[in-house]
Scaffold this active site. Structure first.
Site, PDB file in Angstrom:
ATOM      1  N   HIS A 104      64.921  -5.860  18.869  1.00 30.13           N
ATOM      2  CA  HIS A 104      64.113  -7.446  18.862  1.00 30.13           C
ATOM      3  C   HIS A 104      63.265  -5.774  17.257  1.00 30.13           C
ATOM      4  O   HIS A 104      62.228  -6.377  16.702  1.00 30.13           O
ATOM      5  CB  HIS A 104      63.096  -7.466  18.725  1.00 30.13           C
TER       6      HIS A 104
ATOM      7  N   ASP B 207      58.578  -2.514  11.191  1.00 27.08           N
ATOM      8  CA  ASP B 207      58.673  -4.173  12.002  1.00 27.08           C
ATOM      9  C   ASP B 207      60.296  -4.668  12.148  1.00 27.08           C
ATOM     10  O   ASP B 207      61.361  -4.634  11.039  1.00 27.08           O
ATOM     11  CB  ASP B 207      57.673  -5.179  10.900  1.00 27.08           C
TER      12      ASP B 207
HETATM   13  C1  GDG Z   1      59.047  -8.908  17.801  1.00 27.59           C
HETATM   14  C2  GDG Z   1      59.599  -7.904  16.933  1.00 27.59           C
HETATM   15  C3  GDG Z   1      60.615  -9.506  15.600  1.00 27.59           C
HETATM   16  C4  GDG Z   1      51.456 -14.712  15.594  1.00 27.59           C
HETATM   17  N1  GDG Z   1      49.928 -15.338  16.356  1.00 27.59           N
HETATM   18  C5  GDG Z   1      49.766 -16.391  16.045  1.00 27.59           C
HETATM   19  C6  GDG Z   1      51.164 -16.505  16.478  1.00 27.59           C
HETATM   20  N2  GDG Z   1      52.298 -15.662  15.895  1.00 27.59           N
HETATM   21  C7  GDG Z   1      53.568 -15.816  16.145  1.00 27.59           C
HETATM   22  C8  GDG Z   1      54.376 -16.130  14.803  1.00 27.59           C
HETATM   23  C9  GDG Z   1      55.265 -15.597  15.077  1.00 27.59           C
HETATM   24  C10 GDG Z   1      55.211 -14.420  15.754  1.00 27.59           C
HETATM   25  O1  GDG Z   1      54.293 -14.709  16.380  1.00 27.59           O
HETATM   26  C11 GDG Z   1      55.563 -13.032  16.118  1.00 27.59           C
HETATM   27  O2  GDG Z   1      56.592 -12.938  15.378  1.00 27.59           O
HETATM   28  P1  GDG Z   1      56.915 -11.162  14.435  1.00 27.59           P
HETATM   29  O3  GDG Z   1      58.557 -11.420  14.415  1.00 27.59           O
HETATM   30  O4  GDG Z   1      56.076 -11.711  13.436  1.00 27.59           O
HETATM   31  O5  GDG Z   1      56.160 -10.191  15.237  1.00 27.59           O
HETATM   32  P2  GDG Z   1      56.737  -9.695  16.114  1.00 27.59           P
HETATM   33  O6  GDG Z   1      55.784 -10.349  18.186  1.00 27.59           O
HETATM   34  O7  GDG Z   1      55.684  -8.304  16.770  1.00 27.59           O
HETATM   35  O8  GDG Z   1      57.808  -9.973  17.951  1.00 27.59           O
HETATM   36  C12 GDG Z   1      59.783  -8.345  15.301  1.00 27.59           C
HETATM   37  C13 GDG Z   1      60.788 -10.736  16.472  1.00 27.59           C
HETATM   38  O9  GDG Z   1      60.502 -10.125  17.761  1.00 27.59           O
HETATM   39  C14 GDG Z   1      61.881 -11.108  16.808  1.00 27.59           C
HETATM   40  O10 GDG Z   1      63.240 -10.866  17.170  1.00 27.59           O
HETATM   41  O11 GDG Z   1      61.040 -10.356  13.800  1.00 27.59           O
HETATM   42  O12 GDG Z   1      60.014  -7.592  13.775  1.00 27.59           O
HETATM   43  O13 GDG Z   1      57.967  -7.080  16.333  1.00 27.59           O
HETATM   44  O14 GDG Z   1      56.696 -16.391  15.306  1.00 27.59           O
HETATM   45  O15 GDG Z   1      53.528 -17.796  14.478  1.00 27.59           O
HETATM   46  N3  GDG Z   1      51.550 -18.357  17.292  1.00 27.59           N
HETATM   47  C15 GDG Z   1      50.551 -19.310  17.175  1.00 27.59           C
HETATM   48  N4  GDG Z   1      49.216 -18.977  17.282  1.00 27.59           N
HETATM   49  C16 GDG Z   1      49.090 -17.158  17.023  1.00 27.59           C
HETATM   50  O16 GDG Z   1      47.553 -17.074  16.825  1.00 27.59           O
HETATM   51  N5  GDG Z   1      51.136 -20.156  17.857  1.00 27.59           N
END
Ligand code: GDG
Length: 469
Positions: free
Chosen positions: A155, A359
């Site tokens: 990821h 990322d």
């Molecule tokens: C890894 C990789 C890749 C965040 N704060 C809250 C909340 N979130 C949710 C967001 C989003 C998720 O968390 C974060 O996803 P990301 O993709 O931005 O980042 P990572 O957690 O680092 O994920 C990344 C991912 O895996 C998938 O393959 O895209 O690059 O690092 O969905 O909305 N959700 C809620 N409250 C929050 O305060 N409910």
């Protein structure tokens, strides 16, 4: 006879219907196909059990947990996974913490998990392993005689050859990855970096069918850009937004950022760029607000405590220098916000600010776009370093190290005419739809099914080993 699907990820939801992008998508897949989801037991145990145990809801598929001790948590999870692999993959070799106990813990947990998996996996089962916690798991499963298909999805970014030098020499990424049948990565650039790693290995050879031959193994490496459950997210964002949920000054010119509080997400520079924009804005009557939601994560690791302090200091400074009695420019929320509220806040925001230094993909960028009203959409400002930027080329792409450029992008976004906003949004939305996570699941699993298992039974028996599957 075809076997079951077994999914392995460090975190496994225990609720009947989990929330959250990826977890929800894997749940939806397993709900249709049945099978097993294996993840770490959140409780730590003085003597971890030798077998997997049932945990949480078992309605559509089995959820099995592997136990770990406090020491495993410190060495395998906080140590090797999050203080070695995570910084190396996010180009932060300077934050790597070296300890032999981390390497030993990582290998111990992977080996123990492999032993437990072969006790429940049938010979025709297909195992889909997720993320950097489990790079060596296929190699361990093969050495125990597992002959079914083995897939891996990373990821986070695949590290560049130069960054791999920061790994301890015991971490042989090429050998570990070659034991899989299919390695899935987020972007075409990740695939290029992975192939570059294999090219640098004397034991590896690129075959005419595009696979990598490494010793007796053959592995396919392909990109599968991950996305969100688009329809569900659009529906959540569309529900009538209760303005009462926001203070007066948040209603206008809202700029939103949503990230786990991680040093890879570029939050301090984002705050600096917002501060710079406030200082240089031409229309002083304009009072934009940056709402930054940054729930805590991995706070036991010192680099995460440092970033928290830096951000608290910076938000205080930007507010101190710019706030008025009736205006707070930066709202920094260091806790988790309900997903439905998040979807509505995205829709309300004029600008989505997504500026990581590195990322794998970044789902927030896709969520922000999906949440917009297509007739009056906001503008996505996106770091070139996010995997999402590879296809979302009509976002305002920025260099997350360049404060001035990000500040100018904020001015451009807040002043952007409707026609341009609609055009850019339509293009980004097309990319979001193309990578819907349910499609992502299906395309990965279809590719894994087609891949030929690399396992050689003849070699296994000639080594005098006994099958235990
Ligand atoms: C890894 C990789 C890749 C965040 N704060 C809250 C909340 N979130 C949710 C967001 C989003 C998720 O968390 C974060 O996803 P990301 O993709 O931005 O980042 P990572 O957690 O680092 O994920 C990344 C991912 O895996 C998938 O393959 O895209 O690059 O690092 O969905 O909305 N959700 C809620 N409250 C929050 O305060 N409910």
């Amino acid at each position: 006879m075809s076997g079951e699907l077994i999914v392995v990820s460090n975190r496994m939801p225990t609720a009947a219907v989990p929330s959250g992008g990826l977890v929800f998508a894997l749940h939806e897949t397993l709900r249709k196909t049945g099978g097993i989801w294996i993840g770490a037991d959140p409780e730590h145990h003085a003597s971890p059990a030798g077998q997997l145990k049932k945990i949480g809801d078992q309605t559509f598929y089995k959820r099995l947990a592997f136990e770990i001790s406090e020491e495993d948590h410190e060495t395998y999870y906080l140590g090797f996974a999050n203080s070695v692999l995570w910084p190396v993959c996010h180009r932060r070799g300077d934050l790597v913490q070296m300890s032999r106990s981390f390497e030993e813990g990582y290998r111990r947990v992977n080996r123990r998990l492999a032993e437990q998996i072969v006790n429940v996996a049938g010979p025709n089962d297909m195992i889909w392993i997720h993320d950097y916690h489990f790079f060596p798991l296929a190699s361990d499963l093969r050495s125990l005689g597992f002959a079914g298909k083995l897939g891996f999805f990373l990821h986070i970014p695949f590290p560049a050859l130069g960054d791999l030098g920061a790994l301890p020499s015991s971490a042989n990424l090429a050998q570990w990855l070659a034991a899989y049948d299919l390695v899935g990565l987020q972007t075409r650039s990740d695939v290029a970096r992975c192939l570059e790693m294999f090219r640098s290995e004397t034991d590896a050879e690129l075959m005419p069918d595009g696979k990598i031959k490494y010793g007796d193994n053959r592995v396919a490496v392909r990109s599968f850009p991950i996305g969100i459950a688009v329809d569900a997210f659009v529906a959540a964002a569309k529900e009538t937004f209760e303005h009462a949920e926001l203070d007066g000054d948040l209603k206008d010119d809202l700029v939103i950022g949503v990230d786990r509080l991680d040093y890879s997400k570029g939050l301090p520079n984002r705050f600096r760029a917002f501060g710079r924009y406030l200082e240089t804005r031409k229309d002083r009557s304009r009072r934009p607000s940056l709402l930054q939601i940054a729930p805590p994560t991995r706070e036991e690791v010192s680099a995460y405590r440092d970033i928290r302090h830096e951000l608290e200091e910076l938000s205080g400074r930007v507010n101190g220098e710019n706030a008025a009695l009736d205006w707070t420019p930066v709202r920094y929320i260091h806790r988790n916000i309900d997903r439905d509220v998040l979807a509505k806040l995205y829709r309300q925001a004029r600008v989505g600010l997504v500026t990581p230094f590195a990322d794998g993909m970044n789902l927030v960028a896709k969520e922000y776009v999906a949440a917009q009203d297509p007739e009056d959409p906001g503008v996505l400002i996106l770091s070139r370093m996010a995997g999402a930027a590879e296809d979302m080329t009509q976002a305002l792409l920025v260099n997350p190290y360049d404060i001035e450029e990000m500040s100018e992008a904020l001015a451009q976004a807040l002043d952007m005419p409707l026609a341009e906003r609609k055009r850019r949004h339509a293009h980004c939305m097309e990319q979001v739809k193309n990578t819907d996570v349910l499609r992502w699941n299906e395309s990965y699993l279809a590719a894994l099914k087609e891949s030929r298992s690399t396992f050689s039974w003849a070699k296994f028996y000639s080594n005098g080993a006994e099958s235990n599957v």
